[in-house]
Design a protein around this motif. Structure first.
Motif, PDB file in Angstrom:
ATOM      1  N   LYS A  33       0.715  -1.211  -0.124  1.00 45.09           N
ATOM      2  CA  LYS A  33      -0.375  -0.067   0.286  1.00 45.09           C
ATOM      3  C   LYS A  33       1.028   1.340  -0.343  1.00 45.09           C
ATOM      4  CE  LYS A  33      -3.899  -2.308   2.383  1.00 45.09           C
ATOM      5  NZ  LYS A  33      -4.352  -2.664   3.978  1.00 45.09           N
ATOM      6  N   GLY A  34       0.826   2.001  -1.206  1.00 48.33           N
ATOM      7  CA  GLY A  34       2.115   2.941  -1.369  1.00 48.33           C
ATOM      8  C   GLY A  34       2.469   2.866  -2.637  1.00 48.33           C
ATOM      9  N   PRO A  35       2.805   3.907  -3.157  1.00 45.86           N
ATOM     10  CA  PRO A  35       4.171   4.558  -4.833  1.00 45.86           C
ATOM     11  C   PRO A  35       5.122   3.573  -4.865  1.00 45.86           C
ATOM     12  CG  PRO A  35       4.021   6.502  -3.085  1.00 45.86           C
ATOM     13  CD  PRO A  35       2.670   5.514  -2.483  1.00 45.86           C
ATOM     14  N   PHE A  36       5.201   2.189  -4.314  1.00 46.07           N
ATOM     15  CA  PHE A  36       6.549   1.879  -4.436  1.00 46.07           C
ATOM     16  C   PHE A  36       6.085   0.229  -5.328  1.00 46.07           C
ATOM     17  CE2 PHE A  36       5.471   0.301  -0.430  1.00 46.07           C
ATOM     18  CZ  PHE A  36       4.761   1.580   0.836  1.00 46.07           C
ATOM     19  N   ILE A  37       7.591   0.482  -6.130  1.00 39.29           N
ATOM     20  CA  ILE A  37       7.245  -1.668  -5.727  1.00 39.29           C
ATOM     21  C   ILE A  37       8.566  -1.013  -5.707  1.00 39.29           C
ATOM     22  CG2 ILE A  37       7.387  -2.729  -7.973  1.00 39.29           C
ATOM     23  CD1 ILE A  37       5.129  -1.597  -9.249  1.00 39.29           C
ATOM     24  N   PRO A  38       9.107  -1.913  -5.113  1.00 36.94           N
ATOM     25  CA  PRO A  38      10.617  -2.076  -4.570  1.00 36.94           C
ATOM     26  C   PRO A  38      11.442  -2.928  -5.802  1.00 36.94           C
ATOM     27  CG  PRO A  38       9.558  -2.488  -3.039  1.00 36.94           C
ATOM     28  CD  PRO A  38       8.332  -2.756  -4.112  1.00 36.94           C
ATOM     29  N   LEU A  39      10.727  -3.978  -6.386  1.00 39.62           N
ATOM     30  CA  LEU A  39      11.111  -4.156  -7.366  1.00 39.62           C
ATOM     31  C   LEU A  39      12.078  -3.763  -9.232  1.00 39.62           C
ATOM     32  CD1 LEU A  39      11.779  -7.558  -9.362  1.00 39.62           C
ATOM     33  CD2 LEU A  39       9.900  -6.980 -10.590  1.00 39.62           C
ATOM     34  N   TYR A  40      11.239  -2.476  -9.023  1.00 38.54           N
ATOM     35  CA  TYR A  40      12.030  -1.221  -9.604  1.00 38.54           C
ATOM     36  C   TYR A  40      13.272  -0.805  -8.997  1.00 38.54           C
ATOM     37  CZ  TYR A  40       8.212  -1.928 -12.695  1.00 38.54           C
ATOM     38  OH  TYR A  40       7.058  -2.168 -13.702  1.00 38.54           O
ATOM     39  N   GLY A  41      13.184   0.039  -7.446  1.00 43.81           N
ATOM     40  CA  GLY A  41      14.401   0.535  -7.422  1.00 43.81           C
ATOM     41  C   GLY A  41      15.619  -0.517  -7.415  1.00 43.81           C
ATOM     42  N   PHE A  42      15.648  -2.249  -6.715  1.00 45.33           N
ATOM     43  CA  PHE A  42      16.119  -3.006  -7.179  1.00 45.33           C
ATOM     44  C   PHE A  42      16.602  -2.893  -8.451  1.00 45.33           C
ATOM     45  CE2 PHE A  42      14.149  -4.932  -3.140  1.00 45.33           C
ATOM     46  CZ  PHE A  42      15.295  -4.555  -1.881  1.00 45.33           C
ATOM     47  N   GLY A  43      15.997  -3.466  -9.617  1.00 42.93           N
ATOM     48  CA  GLY A  43      16.533  -2.756 -10.821  1.00 42.93           C
ATOM     49  C   GLY A  43      17.419  -2.254 -11.046  1.00 42.93           C
ATOM     50  N   ALA A  44      17.439  -1.229 -11.419  1.00 46.13           N
ATOM     51  CA  ALA A  44      17.260   0.124 -11.613  1.00 46.13           C
ATOM     52  C   ALA A  44      19.055   0.157 -10.803  1.00 46.13           C
ATOM     53  CB  ALA A  44      16.733   1.616 -11.069  1.00 46.13           C
ATOM     54  N   LEU A  45      19.114   0.136  -9.622  1.00 43.60           N
ATOM     55  CA  LEU A  45      20.439  -0.029  -8.825  1.00 43.60           C
ATOM     56  C   LEU A  45      21.541  -0.753  -8.969  1.00 43.60           C
ATOM     57  CD1 LEU A  45      19.152   0.761  -4.760  1.00 43.60           C
ATOM     58  CD2 LEU A  45      19.897   2.223  -6.108  1.00 43.60           C
ATOM     59  N   ILE A  46      20.890  -2.429  -9.731  1.00 49.58           N
ATOM     60  CA  ILE A  46      21.623  -3.284 -10.367  1.00 49.58           C
ATOM     61  C   ILE A  46      21.725  -2.932 -11.705  1.00 49.58           C
ATOM     62  CG2 ILE A  46      21.454  -5.132 -11.286  1.00 49.58           C
ATOM     63  CD1 ILE A  46      19.962  -6.358  -8.541  1.00 49.58           C
ATOM     64  N   ILE A  47      21.203  -2.504 -12.908  1.00 46.40           N
ATOM     65  CA  ILE A  47      21.314  -2.056 -13.981  1.00 46.40           C
ATOM     66  C   ILE A  47      22.413  -0.386 -13.902  1.00 46.40           C
ATOM     67  CG2 ILE A  47      21.013  -0.170 -15.922  1.00 46.40           C
ATOM     68  CD1 ILE A  47      17.967  -1.491 -15.931  1.00 46.40           C
ATOM     69  N   LEU A  48      22.485   0.149 -13.041  1.00 49.93           N
ATOM     70  CA  LEU A  48      23.257   1.850 -12.468  1.00 49.93           C
ATOM     71  C   LEU A  48      24.743   0.599 -12.429  1.00 49.93           C
ATOM     72  CD1 LEU A  48      20.803   3.706 -10.789  1.00 49.93           C
ATOM     73  CD2 LEU A  48      21.832   3.605 -13.517  1.00 49.93           C
ATOM     74  N   GLY A  49      24.869  -0.519 -11.345  1.00 53.49           N
ATOM     75  CA  GLY A  49      25.643  -1.307 -11.072  1.00 53.49           C
ATOM     76  C   GLY A  49      26.486  -1.810 -12.189  1.00 53.49           C
ATOM     77  N   ILE A  50      26.231  -2.223 -13.020  1.00 56.14           N
ATOM     78  CA  ILE A  50      26.383  -2.963 -14.634  1.00 56.14           C
ATOM     79  C   ILE A  50      26.830  -2.285 -15.046  1.00 56.14           C
ATOM     80  CG2 ILE A  50      25.687  -5.205 -13.269  1.00 56.14           C
ATOM     81  CD1 ILE A  50      23.535  -5.562 -15.908  1.00 56.14           C
ATOM     82  N   ALA A  51      26.176  -0.975 -15.431  1.00 55.41           N
ATOM     83  CA  ALA A  51      26.931  -0.209 -16.932  1.00 55.41           C
ATOM     84  C   ALA A  51      27.979   0.037 -17.318  1.00 55.41           C
ATOM     85  CB  ALA A  51      25.736   1.044 -16.304  1.00 55.41           C
ATOM     86  N   PRO A  52      28.851   0.839 -15.547  1.00 55.38           N
ATOM     87  CA  PRO A  52      29.956   1.016 -16.105  1.00 55.38           C
ATOM     88  C   PRO A  52      30.998  -0.545 -16.680  1.00 55.38           C
ATOM     89  CG  PRO A  52      29.650   1.126 -14.345  1.00 55.38           C
ATOM     90  CD  PRO A  52      29.360   0.773 -14.075  1.00 55.38           C
TER      91      PRO A  52
END
Length: 158
Positions: A33-52
Motif C-alpha cells: 500500500k503506497g507509491p512504491f514497487i521495490p522491484l524497480y528500485g532494485f532493478g535500477a540499482l543493479i542496472i546502474l551498477g553494471i552499466a560501467p
C-alpha cells in the motif's frame, strides 16, 4: 538509498500508468500500500551498477535484460512460494518461462536499461544536486522504512 527510493517511486507510477492504459481504467500497481514497487528500485540499482561494464548500448541492453529478468523471476518465485502470492501471470504470452518471465518484458527491461543509464539517471542526478545530501538521505530513509513496514505488515500479518 536515495536512488533506490526514487526508482521505487518512479517504477510505481510507470507501471500504474501502463496497466491503467492496458486495462482502460485507473489502476495502482504493486503489492504494497503506497507509491512504491521495490522491484524497480532494485532493478535500477543493479542496472546502474553494471552499466560501467557495458561498452555500448547493445551491451547495456543485454545486461539490463538479463539482470532484470533474473530479478523478476526471483521476485515471482519468492512471492509465490514464500507468501503464496501470484502478482503477475504471463500465460497470455507464447514466449514465457513458468509464467514468471516472458520475452516481451525481458526486451522491455533492456530498453528501460538504456533509457535509465543514458537519459533518466543523468537527469535525476542533476535534479538531486540542488538538494542537501542530508535532507535527501533522511527523506529516503523514512520512505524505505515505510516500504519495509508495509512489507512486514503484508508478509507477516497474512
Amino acid at each position: 538509498m536515495v536512488k533506490f527510493a526514487i526508482y521505487t517511486f518512479l517504477g510505481f507510477w510507470m507501471e500504474s500508468i501502463y496497466v491503467s492504459i492496458y486495462k482502460k481504467e485507473i489502476y495502482f500497481s504493486g503489492l504494497l500500500k503506497g507509491p512504491f514497487i521495490p522491484l524497480y528500485g532494485f532493478g535500477a540499482l543493479i542496472i546502474l551498477g553494471i552499466a560501467p561494464f557495458a561498452h555500448n548500448n547493445f551491451d547495456l541492453f543485454f545486461y539490463s535484460m538479463i539482470a532484470c529478468t533474473f530479478i523478476e523471476y526471483l521476485t515471482h518465485f519468492f512471492l509465490q512460494y514464500d507468501a503464496q502470492i501470484q502478482i503477475w501471470d504471463y500465460t497470455v504470452f507464447n514466449q514465457r518461462f513458468s509464467n514468471r518471465i516472458c520475452m516481451f518484458y525481458s526486451l522491455i527491461w533492456g530498453i528501460l536499461g538504456i533509457l535509465l543509464v543514458n537519459i533518466i539517471d543523468p537527469f535525476i542526478t542533476q535534479c538531486l544536486s540542488i538538494f542537501h545530501p542530508t535532507l535527501l538521505n533522511v527523506a529516503a530513509f523514512f520512505y524505505v522504512m515505510y516500504i519495509l513496514y508495509q512489507f512486514y505488515n503484508h508478509h507477516f500479518q497474512h
